[in-house]
Design a protein around this motif. Structure first.
Motif, PDB file in Angstrom:
ATOM      1  N   VAL A 156       0.867  -1.177   0.000  1.00 39.49           N
ATOM      2  CA  VAL A 156       0.000   0.000   0.000  1.00 39.49           C
ATOM      3  C   VAL A 156       0.903   1.226   0.000  1.00 39.49           C
ATOM      4  O   VAL A 156       1.737   1.400   0.884  1.00 39.49           O
ATOM      5  CB  VAL A 156      -0.932   0.004   1.224  1.00 39.49           C
ATOM      6  CG1 VAL A 156      -1.645   1.343   1.365  1.00 39.49           C
ATOM      7  CG2 VAL A 156      -1.951  -1.126   1.124  1.00 39.49           C
ATOM      8  N   LYS A 157       0.750   2.074  -1.007  1.00 31.10           N
ATOM      9  CA  LYS A 157       1.689   3.190  -1.198  1.00 31.10           C
ATOM     10  C   LYS A 157       1.373   4.403  -0.341  1.00 31.10           C
ATOM     11  O   LYS A 157       2.260   5.203  -0.047  1.00 31.10           O
ATOM     12  CB  LYS A 157       1.718   3.591  -2.675  1.00 31.10           C
ATOM     13  CG  LYS A 157       2.105   2.453  -3.613  1.00 31.10           C
ATOM     14  CD  LYS A 157       3.462   1.847  -3.237  1.00 31.10           C
ATOM     15  CE  LYS A 157       3.859   0.735  -4.199  1.00 31.10           C
ATOM     16  NZ  LYS A 157       5.153   0.097  -3.797  1.00 31.10           N
ATOM     17  N   GLY A 158       0.102   4.571   0.021  1.00 30.00           N
ATOM     18  CA  GLY A 158      -0.268   5.720   0.824  1.00 30.00           C
ATOM     19  C   GLY A 158      -1.412   5.393   1.761  1.00 30.00           C
ATOM     20  O   GLY A 158      -2.247   4.526   1.468  1.00 30.00           O
ATOM     21  N   TRP A 159      -1.443   6.087   2.898  1.00 23.81           N
ATOM     22  CA  TRP A 159      -2.500   5.875   3.891  1.00 23.81           C
ATOM     23  C   TRP A 159      -3.165   7.188   4.264  1.00 23.81           C
ATOM     24  O   TRP A 159      -2.483   8.192   4.494  1.00 23.81           O
ATOM     25  CB  TRP A 159      -1.924   5.243   5.157  1.00 23.81           C
ATOM     26  CG  TRP A 159      -1.505   3.819   5.003  1.00 23.81           C
ATOM     27  CD1 TRP A 159      -0.251   3.344   4.713  1.00 23.81           C
ATOM     28  CD2 TRP A 159      -2.347   2.665   5.128  1.00 23.81           C
ATOM     29  NE1 TRP A 159      -0.269   1.975   4.639  1.00 23.81           N
ATOM     30  CE2 TRP A 159      -1.533   1.530   4.896  1.00 23.81           C
ATOM     31  CE3 TRP A 159      -3.704   2.480   5.403  1.00 23.81           C
ATOM     32  CZ2 TRP A 159      -2.043   0.232   4.937  1.00 23.81           C
ATOM     33  CZ3 TRP A 159      -4.218   1.189   5.441  1.00 23.81           C
ATOM     34  CH2 TRP A 159      -3.389   0.075   5.212  1.00 23.81           C
ATOM     35  N   ASP A 160      -4.502   7.161   4.331  1.00 26.35           N
ATOM     36  CA  ASP A 160      -5.219   8.233   5.001  1.00 26.35           C
ATOM     37  C   ASP A 160      -5.134   7.905   6.486  1.00 26.35           C
ATOM     38  O   ASP A 160      -5.884   7.079   7.000  1.00 26.35           O
ATOM     39  CB  ASP A 160      -6.680   8.282   4.539  1.00 26.35           C
ATOM     40  CG  ASP A 160      -6.811   8.736   3.097  1.00 26.35           C
ATOM     41  OD1 ASP A 160      -5.903   9.432   2.611  1.00 26.35           O
ATOM     42  OD2 ASP A 160      -7.827   8.396   2.460  1.00 26.35           O
ATOM     43  N   VAL A 161      -4.177   8.534   7.151  1.00 28.27           N
ATOM     44  CA  VAL A 161      -3.863   8.160   8.533  1.00 28.27           C
ATOM     45  C   VAL A 161      -4.960   8.615   9.480  1.00 28.27           C
ATOM     46  O   VAL A 161      -5.450   7.852  10.316  1.00 28.27           O
ATOM     47  CB  VAL A 161      -2.502   8.749   8.958  1.00 28.27           C
ATOM     48  CG1 VAL A 161      -2.191   8.381  10.412  1.00 28.27           C
ATOM     49  CG2 VAL A 161      -1.403   8.237   8.039  1.00 28.27           C
ATOM     50  N   VAL A 162      -5.338   9.877   9.374  1.00 25.05           N
ATOM     51  CA  VAL A 162      -6.410  10.436  10.215  1.00 25.05           C
ATOM     52  C   VAL A 162      -7.443  11.072   9.305  1.00 25.05           C
ATOM     53  O   VAL A 162      -7.105  11.768   8.350  1.00 25.05           O
ATOM     54  CB  VAL A 162      -5.867  11.473  11.217  1.00 25.05           C
ATOM     55  CG1 VAL A 162      -7.004  12.099  12.019  1.00 25.05           C
ATOM     56  CG2 VAL A 162      -4.845  10.831  12.153  1.00 25.05           C
ATOM     57  N   ASN A 163      -8.702  10.848   9.628  1.00 21.62           N
ATOM     58  CA  ASN A 163      -9.814  11.316   8.804  1.00 21.62           C
ATOM     59  C   ASN A 163     -10.742  12.208   9.631  1.00 21.62           C
ATOM     60  O   ASN A 163     -11.159  11.832  10.730  1.00 21.62           O
ATOM     61  CB  ASN A 163     -10.603  10.096   8.298  1.00 21.62           C
ATOM     62  CG  ASN A 163     -11.395  10.355   7.044  1.00 21.62           C
ATOM     63  OD1 ASN A 163     -10.907  10.967   6.107  1.00 21.62           O
ATOM     64  ND2 ASN A 163     -12.640   9.885   7.020  1.00 21.62           N
ATOM     65  N   GLU A 164     -10.999  13.413   9.125  1.00 24.98           N
ATOM     66  CA  GLU A 164     -12.061  14.283   9.648  1.00 24.98           C
ATOM     67  C   GLU A 164     -11.916  14.620  11.131  1.00 24.98           C
ATOM     68  O   GLU A 164     -12.850  14.462  11.917  1.00 24.98           O
ATOM     69  CB  GLU A 164     -13.424  13.651   9.362  1.00 24.98           C
ATOM     70  CG  GLU A 164     -13.666  13.416   7.878  1.00 24.98           C
ATOM     71  CD  GLU A 164     -14.943  12.648   7.580  1.00 24.98           C
ATOM     72  OE1 GLU A 164     -15.730  12.391   8.519  1.00 24.98           O
ATOM     73  OE2 GLU A 164     -15.154  12.286   6.412  1.00 24.98           O
ATOM     74  N   ALA A 165     -10.774  15.144  11.513  1.00 22.76           N
ATOM     75  CA  ALA A 165     -10.521  15.483  12.912  1.00 22.76           C
ATOM     76  C   ALA A 165     -10.702  16.964  13.226  1.00 22.76           C
ATOM     77  O   ALA A 165     -10.644  17.367  14.385  1.00 22.76           O
ATOM     78  CB  ALA A 165      -9.100  15.069  13.293  1.00 22.76           C
TER      79      ALA A 165
END
Length: 379
Positions: A156-165
């Motif tokens: 997996v090349k990229g991660w949405d680590v934190v969403n909508e904080a």
């Protein structure tokens, strides 16, 4: 002599047939696609749902393979689904998603590691149902991120680590993560993700990013991470847009503000709703729901020509903006493949008929696709 003439005619017909077939193959290979037109500018991607990942929707899969060079997991990597109980992980669907991406040379994005909306309830309580301590939740976050990111390290090349904080006014959302840990939960999530895969692209993702308050709040948050030596590679601008919002100038201001931080700007979750909204809001809070009414479902039998023209014009405003700022944009990701499998049909009013994507319910390219291809050629 007649027999030899017949052989010559047959041979000529065969050669002509082969030439025609070869031309047809070449013609098919030369048909333009979004990914070929946008090559060298930014990745063009789509979200994949369960039936596509399982191979049940073959028509949509053909579109994905032909048109896109990046994919994101729509739901199967969210913590509620991949980690529903403390010591139980369900990787089957996520594994198939990653396998598909690798088999088709896709830039694979994992979505999402830490998000208040679809996190399993056990994250925040002990066996007796009492809220856990700060230390316990941090440890649970660490284990979750290390396990999930570690499993797909290098794949997996990229991660949405934190969403909508971040809220629209720029303040922190008072989620369970924030209330128990404090604002450090964001820093810790990025730290844990980097530990699990030092090479992966790490991103923050949020909606309503054209609003000044949220824009400023995200800028402050990113700068704080950078000052603490925490790696953050990109900011994802969820783009669940509509015909009247967001204001295109404010949207561009956010693109510029984020790029000035030295991080990639990503257009994520892109779709364009053409049907009325029950509230004047450019957010995407999945918790908002309203009752169905026919007045709020005007295109149940299809869009009139005037609506199609307006739809194309509005979409091109945004794609022209992406092309204008292509040096600062790493990818543009549509939130779904075709109109039929878009979440916009059921949010914020369930059961409506919307037309928010680039391909219709039969997986046929809309006119807007050709307009994007032309624009890409001219940039």
């Amino acid at each position: 002599m007649i027999k030899n003439k017949h052989i010559r005619l047959t041979s000529t017909a065969l050669i002509l047939s082969l030439i025609f077939a070869a031309c047809q193959v070449n013609k098919k290979q030369e048909e333009p696609s979004l990914k070929s037109a946008l090559e060298g500018k930014f990745y063009i991607g789509t979200a994949m749902n369960h039936s596509q990942i399982l191979g049940l929707d073959s028509a949509s899969l053909k579109v994905i393979k032909k048109q896109f060079n990046s994919i994101v997991a729509e739901n199967c990597m969210k913590s509620e689904q991949i980690h529903p109980k403390e010591n139980e992980y369900y990787f089957d669907l996520a594994d198939q998603f990653v396998d598909f991406g690798e088999a088709n040379d896709m830039y694979i994005i994992g979505h999402t590691l830490i998000w208040h909306s679809q996190a399993p309830k056990w994250f925040f309580v002990d066996e007796e149902g009492n809220e856990v301590s700060r230390e316990v939740l941090i440890e649970r976050m660490k284990n979750h991120i290390h396990t999930v990111v570690g499993r797909y390290k290098g794949r997996v090349k990229g991660w949405d680590v934190v969403n909508e904080a971040i809220l629209d006014d720029g303040s922190f959302r008072k989620s369970k993560f924030y209330n128990i840990i404090g604002e450090d939960f964001i820093k810790l999530a990025f730290q844990f993700a980097h530990e699990a895969d030092p090479e992966a692209e790490l991103n923050y993702n949020d909606f309503s990013m054209a609003k000044e308050g949220k824009r400023n709040g995200v800028v402050v948050m990113v700068k704080s991470l950078q000052e603490q030596g925490i790696r953050i590679d990109g900011v994802g601008m969820q783009s669940h847009i509509a015909m009247k919002y967001p204001d295109i100038k404010e949207y561009e201001k956010s693109m510029q503000a984020f790029s000035e931080l030295g991080v990639n700007v990503m257009i994520t979750e892109l779709d364009l709703s053409v049907i009325p909204s029950p509230f004047e809001n450019d957010g995407a809070d999945v918790g908002n729901r309203f009752k169905y009414s026919q007045a709020m479902d005007p295109y149940k039998d299809g869009m009139p020509d005037s609506a199609v023209v307006a739809f194309n014009k509005r979409y091109m405003e945004f794609f022209n903006l992406y092309l204008k700022h292509q040096e600062n944009i790493s990818r543009v990701t549509l939130w779904g493949v075709n109109d039929g499998n878009s979440w916009r049909n059921n949010w914020p009013i369930p059961g409506r008929t919307d037309f928010p994507l680039l391909f219709d319910r039969n997986n046929e390219a809309k006119q807007i696709v050709n307009e994007i291809l032309i624009a890409a050629k001219n940039h």
